[in-house]
Design a protein around this motif. Sequence first.
Motif, mmCIF file in Angstrom:
data_model
loop_
_atom_site.group_PDB
_atom_site.id
_atom_site.type_symbol
_atom_site.label_atom_id
_atom_site.label_comp_id
_atom_site.label_asym_id
_atom_site.label_seq_id
_atom_site.Cartn_x
_atom_site.Cartn_y
_atom_site.Cartn_z
ATOM 1 N N CYS A 22 66.617 -85.260 -32.561
ATOM 2 C CA CYS A 22 65.721 -86.134 -31.816
ATOM 3 C C CYS A 22 65.863 -87.364 -32.443
ATOM 4 C CB CYS A 22 64.519 -85.515 -31.410
ATOM 5 S SG CYS A 22 63.181 -86.611 -30.620
ATOM 6 N N VAL A 23 66.268 -88.293 -31.955
ATOM 7 C CA VAL A 23 66.059 -89.806 -32.538
ATOM 8 C C VAL A 23 64.878 -90.580 -32.050
ATOM 9 C CG1 VAL A 23 67.379 -91.733 -33.276
ATOM 10 C CG2 VAL A 23 68.355 -89.807 -33.332
ATOM 11 N N ALA A 24 63.952 -91.048 -32.730
ATOM 12 C CA ALA A 24 62.975 -91.908 -32.423
ATOM 13 C C ALA A 24 63.235 -93.400 -32.500
ATOM 14 C CB ALA A 24 61.720 -91.378 -32.987
ATOM 15 N N SER A 25 63.236 -94.195 -31.491
ATOM 16 C CA SER A 25 63.347 -95.674 -31.800
ATOM 17 C C SER A 25 62.113 -96.294 -31.576
ATOM 18 C CB SER A 25 64.226 -96.149 -30.798
ATOM 19 O OG SER A 25 65.664 -95.462 -30.765
ATOM 20 N N THR A 26 61.844 -97.214 -32.559
ATOM 21 C CA THR A 26 60.362 -97.919 -32.535
ATOM 22 C C THR A 26 60.581 -99.416 -33.222
ATOM 23 O OG1 THR A 26 58.183 -97.927 -33.458
ATOM 24 C CG2 THR A 26 59.788 -96.905 -34.778
ATOM 25 N N LEU A 27 59.784 -100.035 -32.582
ATOM 26 C CA LEU A 27 59.823 -101.557 -32.892
ATOM 27 C C LEU A 27 58.567 -101.930 -34.095
ATOM 28 C CD1 LEU A 27 61.129 -103.627 -29.953
ATOM 29 C CD2 LEU A 27 62.345 -102.997 -31.858
ATOM 30 N N ILE A 28 57.524 -101.295 -33.424
ATOM 31 C CA ILE A 28 56.173 -101.712 -34.145
ATOM 32 C C ILE A 28 55.597 -100.211 -34.675
ATOM 33 C CG2 ILE A 28 54.180 -102.684 -33.796
ATOM 34 C CD1 ILE A 28 55.078 -104.531 -31.597
ATOM 35 N N GLU A 29 55.482 -99.563 -33.671
ATOM 36 C CA GLU A 29 54.839 -98.320 -34.331
ATOM 37 C C GLU A 29 55.355 -97.471 -35.197
ATOM 38 O OE1 GLU A 29 54.711 -97.781 -29.822
ATOM 39 O OE2 GLU A 29 52.680 -96.940 -30.327
ATOM 40 N N ILE A 30 54.563 -96.952 -36.338
ATOM 41 C CA ILE A 30 55.136 -95.810 -37.066
ATOM 42 C C ILE A 30 55.046 -94.257 -36.688
ATOM 43 C CG2 ILE A 30 54.703 -95.160 -39.468
ATOM 44 C CD1 ILE A 30 53.139 -97.738 -40.269
ATOM 45 N N ILE A 31 56.199 -93.831 -36.659
ATOM 46 C CA ILE A 31 56.440 -92.409 -36.333
ATOM 47 C C ILE A 31 55.577 -91.528 -37.261
ATOM 48 C CG2 ILE A 31 57.812 -90.488 -35.715
ATOM 49 C CD1 ILE A 31 58.188 -92.591 -33.783
ATOM 50 N N ASN A 32 54.786 -90.627 -36.775
ATOM 51 C CA ASN A 32 53.941 -89.873 -37.701
ATOM 52 C C ASN A 32 54.205 -88.465 -37.600
ATOM 53 O OD1 ASN A 32 51.899 -89.260 -39.483
ATOM 54 N ND2 ASN A 32 50.156 -89.040 -37.853
ATOM 55 N N ASP A 33 53.483 -87.451 -36.904
ATOM 56 C CA ASP A 33 54.053 -86.100 -36.664
ATOM 57 C C ASP A 33 55.031 -86.157 -35.643
ATOM 58 O OD1 ASP A 33 50.687 -84.902 -37.736
ATOM 59 O OD2 ASP A 33 52.460 -85.415 -38.987
ATOM 60 N N MET A 34 55.754 -85.113 -35.535
ATOM 61 C CA MET A 34 56.776 -84.833 -34.469
ATOM 62 C C MET A 34 56.953 -83.312 -34.401
ATOM 63 S SD MET A 34 59.932 -87.382 -35.385
ATOM 64 C CE MET A 34 60.684 -87.250 -33.570
ATOM 65 N N ALA A 35 57.341 -83.089 -33.258
ATOM 66 C CA ALA A 35 57.205 -81.508 -32.788
ATOM 67 C C ALA A 35 58.321 -81.364 -31.871
ATOM 68 C CB ALA A 35 56.025 -81.119 -32.209
ATOM 69 N N TRP A 36 58.986 -80.010 -31.573
ATOM 70 C CA TRP A 36 59.698 -79.494 -30.372
ATOM 71 C C TRP A 36 58.780 -78.662 -29.731
ATOM 72 C CZ3 TRP A 36 64.357 -81.370 -29.498
ATOM 73 C CH2 TRP A 36 65.090 -81.863 -30.702
ATOM 74 N N TYR A 37 58.855 -78.989 -28.244
ATOM 75 C CA TYR A 37 58.539 -78.025 -27.444
ATOM 76 C C TYR A 37 59.531 -77.605 -26.442
ATOM 77 C CZ TYR A 37 53.688 -79.587 -28.468
ATOM 78 O OH TYR A 37 52.290 -80.046 -29.078
ATOM 79 N N ARG A 38 59.220 -76.591 -25.976
ATOM 80 C CA ARG A 38 60.231 -76.104 -24.880
ATOM 81 C C ARG A 38 59.417 -75.545 -23.649
ATOM 82 N NH1 ARG A 38 62.331 -70.454 -27.816
ATOM 83 N NH2 ARG A 38 60.378 -69.212 -27.519
ATOM 84 N N THR A 99 52.235 -91.672 -33.212
ATOM 85 C CA THR A 99 52.563 -92.736 -34.147
ATOM 86 C C THR A 99 51.297 -93.168 -34.549
ATOM 87 O OG1 THR A 99 52.146 -94.145 -31.969
ATOM 88 C CG2 THR A 99 54.315 -93.303 -32.343
ATOM 89 N N LEU A 100 51.368 -94.041 -35.848
ATOM 90 C CA LEU A 100 50.316 -94.858 -36.251
ATOM 91 C C LEU A 100 50.707 -96.358 -36.210
ATOM 92 C CD1 LEU A 100 50.035 -93.068 -39.611
ATOM 93 C CD2 LEU A 100 48.427 -92.776 -37.614
ATOM 94 N N LEU A 101 49.501 -97.185 -36.162
ATOM 95 C CA LEU A 101 49.925 -98.674 -36.260
ATOM 96 C C LEU A 101 49.874 -99.046 -37.601
ATOM 97 C CD1 LEU A 101 47.590 -99.680 -32.972
ATOM 98 C CD2 LEU A 101 49.722 -99.266 -33.166
ATOM 99 N N ASP A 102 50.436 -100.325 -37.845
ATOM 100 C CA ASP A 102 50.261 -100.861 -39.201
ATOM 101 C C ASP A 102 48.848 -100.841 -40.014
ATOM 102 O OD1 ASP A 102 52.546 -103.515 -38.935
ATOM 103 O OD2 ASP A 102 52.709 -101.270 -39.497
ATOM 104 N N SER A 103 47.824 -100.777 -39.106
ATOM 105 C CA SER A 103 46.551 -100.783 -39.557
ATOM 106 C C SER A 103 46.055 -99.316 -39.950
ATOM 107 C CB SER A 103 45.585 -101.327 -38.593
ATOM 108 O OG SER A 103 45.488 -100.474 -37.370
ATOM 109 N N GLY A 104 46.864 -98.424 -39.676
ATOM 110 C CA GLY A 104 46.814 -96.946 -39.977
ATOM 111 C C GLY A 104 45.958 -96.320 -38.885
ATOM 112 N N THR A 105 45.508 -96.908 -37.988
ATOM 113 C CA THR A 105 44.923 -96.371 -36.782
ATOM 114 C C THR A 105 45.824 -95.570 -35.906
ATOM 115 O OG1 THR A 105 45.095 -98.476 -35.372
ATOM 116 C CG2 THR A 105 42.842 -97.993 -36.607
#
Length: 121
Positions: A22-38, A99-105
Amino acid sequence: QVQLVESGGGLVQAGGSLRLSCVASTLIEIINDMAWYRQAPGEQRELVAEIPRGGTPMYAASVQGRFTASRDNAKNTVYLQMNSLKPEDTGVYSCFADTLLDSGTKGDAYWGQGTQVTVSL
């Protein structure tokens, strides 16, 4: 906006293996936790594996010891190595990311379209 694209699903015989990506493409947001569901036909979606950004993956009891999740933060990619597959592993496997924003929120959460995994007898 974040896009998640899964790949690697398919048809395999019981006892076989598949590797999902799974590849995440993002311009601004920071990828935080990820998961697999089925989600199996007629069933609710269930968590398969959580992959924290800086922690150890955690697994559902049903896949513990057979599935291994990993991630490459530099590539914003997570993987799910599935071994000793069983017919009950059949379903649509979807990637999730928060995701997280640059501010950490906290930012938004996203889902991929899913990839079909079918395990035959």
